[in-house]
Design a protein around this motif. Sequence first.
Motif, PDB file in Angstrom:
ATOM      1  N   PHE A 104       0.869  -1.184   0.000  1.00  0.00           N
ATOM      2  CA  PHE A 104       0.000   0.000   0.000  1.00  0.00           C
ATOM      3  C   PHE A 104       0.902   1.229   0.000  1.00  0.00           C
ATOM      4  CE2 PHE A 104      -4.123  -2.029   1.054  1.00  0.00           C
ATOM      5  CZ  PHE A 104      -3.673  -3.301   1.363  1.00  0.00           C
ATOM      6  N   HIS A 105       1.084   1.811  -1.175  1.00  0.00           N
ATOM      7  CA  HIS A 105       1.972   2.975  -1.285  1.00  0.00           C
ATOM      8  C   HIS A 105       1.167   4.266  -1.254  1.00  0.00           C
ATOM      9  CE1 HIS A 105       4.886   5.885  -2.458  1.00  0.00           C
ATOM     10  NE2 HIS A 105       4.370   6.067  -3.651  1.00  0.00           N
ATOM     11  N   TRP A 106       1.574   5.191  -0.385  1.00  0.00           N
ATOM     12  CA  TRP A 106       0.869   6.467  -0.202  1.00  0.00           C
ATOM     13  C   TRP A 106       1.575   7.512  -1.050  1.00  0.00           C
ATOM     14  CZ3 TRP A 106      -2.890   4.090   2.031  1.00  0.00           C
ATOM     15  CH2 TRP A 106      -2.616   3.015   2.875  1.00  0.00           C
ATOM     16  N   HIS A 107       1.168   7.600  -2.290  1.00  0.00           N
ATOM     17  CA  HIS A 107       1.862   8.428  -3.276  1.00  0.00           C
ATOM     18  C   HIS A 107       1.662   9.920  -2.953  1.00  0.00           C
ATOM     19  CE1 HIS A 107       2.910   9.290  -7.713  1.00  0.00           C
ATOM     20  NE2 HIS A 107       2.681  10.450  -7.142  1.00  0.00           N
ATOM     21  N   GLY A 108       2.769  10.575  -2.640  1.00  0.00           N
ATOM     22  CA  GLY A 108       2.715  12.013  -2.363  1.00  0.00           C
ATOM     23  C   GLY A 108       2.835  12.370  -0.900  1.00  0.00           C
ATOM     24  N   LEU A 142      -3.908  13.494  -2.786  1.00  0.00           N
ATOM     25  CA  LEU A 142      -2.895  12.456  -2.996  1.00  0.00           C
ATOM     26  C   LEU A 142      -3.627  11.164  -3.348  1.00  0.00           C
ATOM     27  CD1 LEU A 142      -0.831  13.262   0.249  1.00  0.00           C
ATOM     28  CD2 LEU A 142      -0.633  14.357  -1.991  1.00  0.00           C
ATOM     29  N   TRP A 143      -2.861  10.148  -3.691  1.00  0.00           N
ATOM     30  CA  TRP A 143      -3.537   8.877  -3.991  1.00  0.00           C
ATOM     31  C   TRP A 143      -2.705   7.718  -3.484  1.00  0.00           C
ATOM     32  CZ3 TRP A 143      -2.926   5.846  -8.989  1.00  0.00           C
ATOM     33  CH2 TRP A 143      -1.745   6.181  -9.686  1.00  0.00           C
ATOM     34  N   PHE A 144      -3.325   6.553  -3.423  1.00  0.00           N
ATOM     35  CA  PHE A 144      -2.561   5.368  -3.011  1.00  0.00           C
ATOM     36  C   PHE A 144      -2.795   4.238  -3.994  1.00  0.00           C
ATOM     37  CE2 PHE A 144      -5.960   2.819  -0.926  1.00  0.00           C
ATOM     38  CZ  PHE A 144      -6.928   3.790  -0.665  1.00  0.00           C
ATOM     39  N   HIS A 145      -1.770   3.415  -4.123  1.00  0.00           N
ATOM     40  CA  HIS A 145      -1.812   2.303  -5.079  1.00  0.00           C
ATOM     41  C   HIS A 145      -0.780   1.264  -4.669  1.00  0.00           C
ATOM     42  CE1 HIS A 145       1.966   3.570  -7.054  1.00  0.00           C
ATOM     43  NE2 HIS A 145       1.513   4.811  -7.025  1.00  0.00           N
ATOM     44  N   PRO A 146      -0.863   0.051  -5.235  1.00  0.00           N
ATOM     45  CA  PRO A 146       0.110  -0.987  -4.880  1.00  0.00           C
ATOM     46  C   PRO A 146       1.478  -0.711  -5.497  1.00  0.00           C
ATOM     47  CG  PRO A 146      -1.482  -1.821  -6.479  1.00  0.00           C
ATOM     48  CD  PRO A 146      -1.889  -0.425  -6.173  1.00  0.00           C
ATOM     49  N   HIS A 147       2.508  -1.344  -4.930  1.00  0.00           N
ATOM     50  CA  HIS A 147       3.885  -1.105  -5.399  1.00  0.00           C
ATOM     51  C   HIS A 147       4.771  -2.337  -5.236  1.00  0.00           C
ATOM     52  CE1 HIS A 147       7.016   1.643  -6.640  1.00  0.00           C
ATOM     53  NE2 HIS A 147       6.356   2.722  -6.280  1.00  0.00           N
ATOM     54  N   PRO A 148       4.224  -3.569  -5.298  1.00  0.00           N
ATOM     55  CA  PRO A 148       5.103  -4.733  -5.133  1.00  0.00           C
ATOM     56  C   PRO A 148       5.919  -4.938  -6.398  1.00  0.00           C
ATOM     57  CG  PRO A 148       2.897  -5.462  -5.686  1.00  0.00           C
ATOM     58  CD  PRO A 148       2.840  -3.963  -5.601  1.00  0.00           C
ATOM     59  N   PHE A 395       8.560  11.446 -14.195  1.00  0.00           N
ATOM     60  CA  PHE A 395       9.541  11.114 -13.159  1.00  0.00           C
ATOM     61  C   PHE A 395       8.977  11.424 -11.775  1.00  0.00           C
ATOM     62  CE2 PHE A 395      13.315  12.217 -10.545  1.00  0.00           C
ATOM     63  CZ  PHE A 395      13.941  10.984 -10.590  1.00  0.00           C
ATOM     64  N   HIS A 396       9.022  10.431 -10.901  1.00  0.00           N
ATOM     65  CA  HIS A 396       8.398  10.545  -9.566  1.00  0.00           C
ATOM     66  C   HIS A 396       9.421  10.235  -8.481  1.00  0.00           C
ATOM     67  CE1 HIS A 396       5.781   9.914  -6.156  1.00  0.00           C
ATOM     68  NE2 HIS A 396       5.862   8.604  -6.195  1.00  0.00           N
ATOM     69  N   ILE A 397       9.371  10.994  -7.389  1.00  0.00           N
ATOM     70  CA  ILE A 397      10.234  10.721  -6.233  1.00  0.00           C
ATOM     71  C   ILE A 397       9.343  10.469  -5.011  1.00  0.00           C
ATOM     72  CG2 ILE A 397      12.217  11.485  -4.871  1.00  0.00           C
ATOM     73  CD1 ILE A 397      12.782  13.630  -6.953  1.00  0.00           C
ATOM     74  N   HIS A 398       9.652   9.413  -4.272  1.00  0.00           N
ATOM     75  CA  HIS A 398       8.904   9.104  -3.051  1.00  0.00           C
ATOM     76  C   HIS A 398       9.333  10.013  -1.897  1.00  0.00           C
ATOM     77  CE1 HIS A 398       7.455   4.712  -3.850  1.00  0.00           C
ATOM     78  NE2 HIS A 398       7.435   5.421  -4.970  1.00  0.00           N
ATOM     79  N   GLY A 399       8.391  10.270  -1.017  1.00  0.00           N
ATOM     80  CA  GLY A 399       8.715  10.899   0.270  1.00  0.00           C
ATOM     81  C   GLY A 399       9.014  12.379   0.221  1.00  0.00           C
ATOM     82  N   TYR A 445      12.803   6.374  -6.521  1.00  0.00           N
ATOM     83  CA  TYR A 445      12.490   7.386  -7.535  1.00  0.00           C
ATOM     84  C   TYR A 445      12.391   6.607  -8.843  1.00  0.00           C
ATOM     85  CZ  TYR A 445      17.572   7.011  -7.834  1.00  0.00           C
ATOM     86  OH  TYR A 445      18.849   6.514  -7.908  1.00  0.00           O
ATOM     87  N   HIS A 446      11.424   6.964  -9.666  1.00  0.00           N
ATOM     88  CA  HIS A 446      11.205   6.124 -10.844  1.00  0.00           C
ATOM     89  C   HIS A 446      10.340   6.793 -11.887  1.00  0.00           C
ATOM     90  CE1 HIS A 446       7.046   4.987  -9.526  1.00  0.00           C
ATOM     91  NE2 HIS A 446       7.548   5.020  -8.302  1.00  0.00           N
ATOM     92  N   CYS A 447      10.318   6.167 -13.064  1.00  0.00           N
ATOM     93  CA  CYS A 447       9.381   6.566 -14.098  1.00  0.00           C
ATOM     94  C   CYS A 447       8.014   6.027 -13.711  1.00  0.00           C
ATOM     95  CB  CYS A 447       9.805   6.004 -15.449  1.00  0.00           C
ATOM     96  SG  CYS A 447       8.602   6.356 -16.748  1.00  0.00           S
ATOM     97  N   HIS A 448       6.966   6.863 -13.804  1.00  0.00           N
ATOM     98  CA  HIS A 448       5.631   6.405 -13.411  1.00  0.00           C
ATOM     99  C   HIS A 448       4.859   5.748 -14.563  1.00  0.00           C
ATOM    100  CE1 HIS A 448       2.334   6.035 -10.573  1.00  0.00           C
ATOM    101  NE2 HIS A 448       3.092   6.581  -9.643  1.00  0.00           N
ATOM    102  N   ILE A 449       5.535   5.513 -15.699  1.00  0.00           N
ATOM    103  CA  ILE A 449       4.981   4.535 -16.646  1.00  0.00           C
ATOM    104  C   ILE A 449       5.259   3.202 -15.958  1.00  0.00           C
ATOM    105  CG2 ILE A 449       5.277   3.418 -18.902  1.00  0.00           C
ATOM    106  CD1 ILE A 449       5.962   6.189 -20.033  1.00  0.00           C
TER     107      ILE A 449
END
Length: 464
Positions: A104-108, A142-148, A395-399, A445-449
């Motif tokens: 459960f990733h809390w994006h943003g 903000l939004w949340f989504h899976p990240h495994p 391009f997205h960075i966590h936290g 940090y990653h590409c959000h595609i």
Amino acid sequence: EKSGERNNNMMSGMMGNEQNLDLKPSKQSERQLLIPPVLETSSQNEEEITYDIVAREGEFQIKDGEKTETLGYNGEFLGPVLRMKKGQKVTINTTNQLASRTSFHWHGLKIPSDVDGGPHQTIESGEKKSVTFEVKQEASTLWFHPHPEGETASQVYKGLAGLMYVEDENSKSLNLPENYGIDDIPLIVQDKSFKADNQIDYENDYNSDGTQGDTLLTNGTINPYVEVNNRWMRYRIVSGSNSRTFTFSLDSNEPFYQVATDGGFLNTPVKLNSLTLSPGERAEILVDTKKYNNGDTIKLLANDSVALNMRIRGRKTDTTFIPSKKLNDINTIDEKSLEGLNRQIINLKGMSHMVNINNKQFDMNRIDLYKKLNEQEIWEVNNYSSMMGEMAHPFHIHGVQFQIISRNGKQPRSNENGWKDTVLVNPEERVELLVRFDHAGTFMYHCHILEHEEYGMMGQMEVR
Ligand code: C2O
Ligand code: CU
Ligand code: CU
């Protein structure tokens, strides 16, 4: 300013096995827009709030005929809205009822990495886990989504995506429309494809440069309508596709106002005719429907497909929004303050199975960057073409929430002068970001595609 224009066809002209699937005009009759439920708390007071979220399998009537097998949080498809206030201590009890592992990733959210829900915090099938954190950031959508690792893209595509609304003193004082589902409506915009039996077949539709669907869905609804009074409408848009970037506009070609970016309100509303959002990005917009009459329909378009039909029903006196209003107090970046800051180069490269960051593909067991807690840096994100062709990367960075300093040395567009956690980097672009690390731990940090992220266009930094 036509901010969307230059990205409009950014997916065209790419090489590799990019599919650039067109969105089909909907043959389905209009359906009422689904409004995600606001999640009830299991306990709450001013200081603390607790939520229970279950990731599960479901079945949902998306199209006429057969129901579609889906995934959802606390329901059949997509997820609810979690409201939280700045300063509150939030506990979320998460349960994985899926057949496979998830996270459960809390994006943003600007929270420590051990509760961020990235690939290191997966939850096995049938297991539960609780996270507790304090909300230390301003009002935002903000939004949340899976990240495994290896399963993010398919789980999001099948329906796992929910919303988080952060509120604060400022957001309450702004007098913006805030009647949930009435004049303040979330729009999770995604594309998906359906087989003849109405099923989603991710594995078959998979594309290593970003899976696309031919059908546009808003909150899981195809060709949705909503009945609105003629007044200011506030829409909180989440660009939630695996890979498709959307450019939003009104069919009337009338302007609208953007009031918020990924991480909070802009200093003042920005008037736009179109707005481009890549996967992971959010925006809050205000649409003026006051001059329309009963029975009129205004369409919100996403890449020329209908994301929402607004049917005007009845009048309402409205004193909420003033386009010249000051909304926030974000420091504008002055060149002087950038002097002497460490510069982190991020090179986004490759296509398909070769995607990488700084010539490396993701490795769970490797830390790529070490950062100092509470320090500020300039991140220079480059997207220069290679022999393999080129495409834009969100391009997205966590936290963190960062500011955009420049695009190819020029000021970013005026609607980008707010807090961001995801930024679209176009081919041949160099985007400079001002990033500050407020929490310790290991962040992605990653590409959000999402297919790029899974193929290795992701790195990890340790903040300490
Ligand atoms: Cu929206 Cu690392 O994710
Ligand atoms: Cu994230
Ligand atoms: Cu990418």
